[in-house]
Design a protein around this motif. Structure first.
Motif, short mmCIF file in Angstrom:
data_model
loop_
_atom_site.label_atom_id
_atom_site.label_comp_id
_atom_site.label_asym_id
_atom_site.label_seq_id
_atom_site.Cartn_x
_atom_site.Cartn_y
_atom_site.Cartn_z
N LEU A 1 -48.38 29.88 -34.06
CA LEU A 1 -47.64 31.15 -34.07
C LEU A 1 -46.17 30.98 -33.69
CD1 LEU A 1 -50.23 33.58 -32.42
CD2 LEU A 1 -49.86 33.12 -34.83
N ALA A 2 -45.72 29.73 -33.59
CA ALA A 2 -44.37 29.43 -33.10
C ALA A 2 -43.29 30.34 -33.69
CB ALA A 2 -44.04 27.97 -33.36
N ASN A 3 -43.35 30.58 -34.99
CA ASN A 3 -42.28 31.34 -35.64
C ASN A 3 -42.23 32.81 -35.24
OD1 ASN A 3 -41.54 29.07 -36.99
ND2 ASN A 3 -42.90 29.50 -38.74
N TYR A 4 -43.31 33.29 -34.64
CA TYR A 4 -43.35 34.71 -34.32
C TYR A 4 -42.77 35.04 -32.95
CZ TYR A 4 -46.34 35.25 -38.38
OH TYR A 4 -46.83 35.27 -39.65
N PHE A 5 -42.71 34.02 -32.08
CA PHE A 5 -42.20 34.30 -30.73
C PHE A 5 -40.69 34.36 -30.74
CE2 PHE A 5 -46.24 31.90 -29.90
CZ PHE A 5 -46.97 33.01 -29.51
N GLU A 6 -40.16 35.33 -29.98
CA GLU A 6 -38.72 35.54 -30.04
C GLU A 6 -37.94 34.51 -29.23
OE1 GLU A 6 -36.64 39.58 -29.62
OE2 GLU A 6 -38.81 39.91 -29.65
N LEU A 7 -38.40 34.28 -27.99
CA LEU A 7 -37.70 33.34 -27.12
C LEU A 7 -38.64 32.23 -26.74
CD1 LEU A 7 -36.26 35.95 -24.56
CD2 LEU A 7 -35.08 35.05 -26.57
N HIS A 8 -38.09 31.09 -26.39
CA HIS A 8 -38.95 30.04 -25.85
C HIS A 8 -38.18 29.18 -24.87
CE1 HIS A 8 -36.94 27.83 -29.11
NE2 HIS A 8 -37.15 26.76 -28.36
N ILE A 9 -38.94 28.48 -24.03
CA ILE A 9 -38.32 27.55 -23.10
C ILE A 9 -38.75 26.14 -23.49
CG2 ILE A 9 -38.17 29.22 -21.23
CD1 ILE A 9 -40.63 27.95 -19.96
N ASN A 10 -37.86 25.17 -23.32
CA ASN A 10 -38.18 23.80 -23.72
C ASN A 10 -38.80 23.00 -22.58
OD1 ASN A 10 -37.21 24.07 -26.34
ND2 ASN A 10 -35.10 23.82 -25.60
N ASP A 11 -38.54 23.47 -21.35
CA ASP A 11 -39.00 22.73 -20.18
C ASP A 11 -39.80 23.70 -19.33
OD1 ASP A 11 -39.22 21.19 -17.87
OD2 ASP A 11 -37.32 21.97 -17.11
N VAL A 12 -41.00 23.24 -18.87
CA VAL A 12 -41.85 24.15 -18.10
C VAL A 12 -41.21 24.61 -16.80
CG1 VAL A 12 -44.12 23.61 -19.04
CG2 VAL A 12 -43.13 22.12 -17.30
N PHE A 13 -40.18 23.91 -16.34
CA PHE A 13 -39.49 24.33 -15.11
C PHE A 13 -38.41 25.37 -15.38
CE2 PHE A 13 -41.23 20.57 -12.91
CZ PHE A 13 -41.54 21.15 -11.69
N PHE A 14 -38.00 25.52 -16.64
CA PHE A 14 -37.00 26.52 -17.04
C PHE A 14 -35.78 26.46 -16.11
CE2 PHE A 14 -36.81 31.26 -18.58
CZ PHE A 14 -35.73 30.94 -19.38
N ASP A 15 -35.34 25.22 -15.80
CA ASP A 15 -34.19 24.98 -14.92
C ASP A 15 -34.36 25.53 -13.51
OD1 ASP A 15 -32.90 23.79 -17.08
OD2 ASP A 15 -32.11 25.73 -17.75
N GLU A 16 -35.58 25.74 -13.09
CA GLU A 16 -35.81 26.22 -11.72
C GLU A 16 -36.47 25.12 -10.91
OE1 GLU A 16 -35.01 29.07 -10.28
OE2 GLU A 16 -34.11 29.96 -12.07
N LYS A 17 -36.58 25.35 -9.59
CA LYS A 17 -37.15 24.34 -8.72
C LYS A 17 -38.67 24.36 -8.70
CE LYS A 17 -34.00 22.41 -5.45
NZ LYS A 17 -32.76 23.16 -5.25
N THR A 18 -39.25 25.53 -8.89
CA THR A 18 -40.71 25.62 -8.83
C THR A 18 -41.25 26.31 -10.09
OG1 THR A 18 -40.82 27.80 -7.77
CG2 THR A 18 -40.54 25.91 -6.32
N PHE A 19 -42.54 26.08 -10.33
CA PHE A 19 -43.19 26.72 -11.48
C PHE A 19 -43.25 28.24 -11.31
CE2 PHE A 19 -45.45 22.48 -11.59
CZ PHE A 19 -44.70 22.01 -12.66
N GLU A 20 -43.39 28.68 -10.06
CA GLU A 20 -43.47 30.11 -9.81
C GLU A 20 -42.15 30.79 -10.17
OE1 GLU A 20 -44.47 27.71 -7.75
OE2 GLU A 20 -46.63 28.02 -7.77
N LYS A 21 -41.05 30.12 -9.80
CA LYS A 21 -39.73 30.66 -10.15
C LYS A 21 -39.55 30.65 -11.66
CE LYS A 21 -37.01 29.79 -6.05
NZ LYS A 21 -36.07 28.90 -5.39
#
Lengths: 338, 121, 152
Positions: A32-52
């Protein structure tokens, strides 16, 4: 207006005006990749923790919804949101940056539809004009809360599902405010069903009876036939849970397989993505509906859908105490005005 | 030829112990943490019953590298300490014999946590 | 249409077992056997080398454990042990490298909660029971051994 035992007809037909979705790298490799509007390339999304990272995903998703609809955040009456983490921290931390009232929800993976149910009822009441229903989940934050550490080497059960790294949000409005023809016409809040399944690696099977009960109750209350709908969409039973749902309907002499679609099955490619039975998590149905199905409704490829989100209401604590998995499913009927 | 036979025995013993673990994982709902606990306890008990000794004599590292070998080592250390220093050995022997492994795991774990970051599988 | 579930808990449980995909047990066992066997051979190799170098036998055994624990920790830190474990199952869980993995993995993961309450408190989250039950059993059976050999 209540019809039957558990279903409410929403006379004012609130409109799902727009949706927004964001997913992680693994979901972007899925079908379904083409249907999602935004995506992140890294599971950390430039944050320090997964929760953030999860909070930031949800925040970006809602922000995107406001920007693209040109809506001011002060004009939103309330944001409904929920996630899987203890005390719903992803939602709380994400929504603190908005100048909007927040009502937190917990319905495990059923949260998104729980939000839609409440949104449409409160708009029907006349108190709210426009609200946002949203939900999120993150593979890594869920994994560390519910299962073993990420770096622990172990095999997953064949019936296990993989939490989706995803968020979805929908802007629900009173039709007098804005209307695109996509309306919520009925809602059926579900009862808790527990058939004694204790295996936390098999939540699909634990939740299938709840999905059956809510779908059957919805059809009975509305007097509709399964063929009334173009699709009955569950999230997230996975492949095994979907099989179980089909079995339960077969016992009633109904073949649901032609109409049934499951967000957990759709989000990944079961054969190549190593996810066992498919996706799960609050963000799964939220992003698959917001990304894929909303698009199908807009394009009129689908006109009448029953969106049924299922949730497994256990915790690591209840599981280690040997409790079974209480499950729930909420349904909303979404129809295109033709 | 002798060396091949030696490694063959090690391979066979270690392989069989892991196979038992795998069967338990696949056939029951036992989680990995429980498997480790079960095996270490079994190692101690089999050591006590004198069953692990012949397995060790046959398989060498095939018997000591699996976590059941850790249990065997705990028991053997206890017996050794009792022989050397009497009753106090009941308490001091096990950890003394396994101290190297435990300390290594703690220290390497700590160092690893400073440099590594978890990632998605 | 009947909205109640026309099925008892035990019937449903049976249906689940019938429908659930079976784990590929033969394949799993073969891989576990090979990987487990190989890790033990690696241990034997290290031990033999040490003995050849003149290290005393008991010390060589401890050095071997420490080396394997280091390898397990290293592979965990570079995000490889979880991948190996996914394929090898018990073949990589049961050897001492798997014990190392179960100490190191939570240490890495809980760093986000700080040095004391994160790393310190959670390092033995998975492997703690191994020590609790291993040590308890060895003390109890050591006591039994003592009673039988020194008192009677």
């Amino acid at each position: 207006m209540k019809i039957g035992k558990q279903t409410y007809k929403i006379n004012s037909k609130p409109c799902i005006f727009a949706t927004s979705s964001i997913v992680g790298p693994k979901e972007m490799q899925g079908p379904l990749a083409n249907y999602f509007e935004l995506h992140i390339n890294d599971v950390f999304f430039d944050e320090k923790t997964f929760e953030k990272a999860e909070s930031k995903m949800l925040e970006s998703c809602i922000r995107n919804l406001l920007v693209k609809t040109g809506t001011n955040e002060q004009d939103i009456d309330v944001i409904f949101s929920g996630d899987l983490l203890n005390q719903c921290i992803s939602s709380g931390f994400a929504i603190r940056s908005f100048d909007t009232p927040f009502l937190g929800l917990y319905g495990a993976c059923s949260t998104f539809v729980e939000g839609l149910v409440l949104s449409s009822m409160l708009i029907e009441s006349g108190m709210f004009k426009q609200v946002i229903a949203s939900a999120s989940s993150h593979f890594c934050s869920a994994e560390r809360q519910f299962r073993l550490p990420l770096e622990h080497g172990n095999q997953k059960s064949t019936t296990a599902q993989s939490t989706a790294t995803a968020s979805g949000a929908a802007l629900v409005t009173n039709r007098s405010l804005s209307d695109n023809g996509i309306h919520i016409t009925h809602v059926t809040p579900g009862k808790i069903i527990d058939l004694g399944v204790t295996d936390i690696s098999n939540m699909g099977a634990a939740m299938a009876p709840a999905a059956f009960n809510t779908i059957a109750q919805h059809l009975t209350d509305t007097g509709r036939d399964i063929n009334y709908y173009d699709a009955i969409i569950t999230g997230d039973l996975g492949t095994h849970g979907s099989d179980m749902l089909a079995e339960l309907f077969k016992k009633e002499g109904i073949d649901i397989t032609q109409k049934h679609k499951d967000c957990g099955v759709l989000i990944y490619d079961e054969n190549t993505q190593d996810v066992n039975c498919g996706g799960s998590g609050c963000g799964c149905i939220a992003s698959v509906f917001s990304g894929y199905f909303f698009n199908e409704l807009k394009a009129k490829n689908l006109n009448k859908i029953l969106l049924v989100a299922t949730g497994a209401l256990m915790s690591p604590l209840s599981s280690s105490q040997g409790e079974s998995i209480p499950s729930i499913a909420h349904a909303v009927a979404i129809e295109n005005e033709v | 030829m002798d060396i091949l036979l030696e490694y063959g025995k090690v391979f066979l013993t270690g392989g069989i112990i892991c196979t038992i673990g795998q069967i338990l994982i696949d056939k029951t709902k036992i989680t990995p943490a429980r498997i480790l606990t079960l095996f270490v306890t079994l190692g101690v008990i089999l050591g006590f019953l004198g069953i692990y000794e012949p397995i060790y004599n046959f398989g060498k590292c095939g018997a000591t590298v699996p976590i059941s070998g850790f249990g065997y080592c705990l028991y053997k250390g206890t017996v050794k300490a009792i022989t050397e220093s009497g009753f106090i050995g009941v308490f001091t022997g096990g950890i003394t014999a396994t101290a190297g492994g435990i300390a290594a795991a703690v220290v390497f774990g700590f160092i690893a946590s400073l440099v590594a970051k978890p990632t998605i599988k | 249409m009947n909205t109640n579930l026309n099925i008892t808990n035990s019937e449903y449980d049976e249906l689940i077992s019938k429908k659930a995909k079976k784990s590929p047990i033969v394949k799993n066992i073969i891989i576990a056997f090979i990987v487990g066997g190989l890790i033990c051979c690696l241990g034997q190799f290290i031990s033999n080398q040490l003995v050849n170098m003149g290290v005393e036998k008991e010390q060589a055994a401890t050095f071997t454990s420490i080396t394997l624990i280091f390898i397990g920790a290293f592979l965990t830190a570079v995000n490889l042990y979880s991948r190996i474990g996914k394929v090898a199952g018990a073949g990589s869980t049961i050897p001492i490298t798997g014990f190392s993995n179960s100490v190191v993995a939570p240490a890495i993961e809980f760093k986000s909660e700080g040095y004391v309450l994160g790393i310190g408190a959670n390092m033995f989250k998975v492997a703690g029971p191994v020590l609790v039950y291993g040590i308890t059993t060895s003390v109890i059976l050591g006591f039994v051994y003592y009673v039988f050999n020194y008192i009677f």
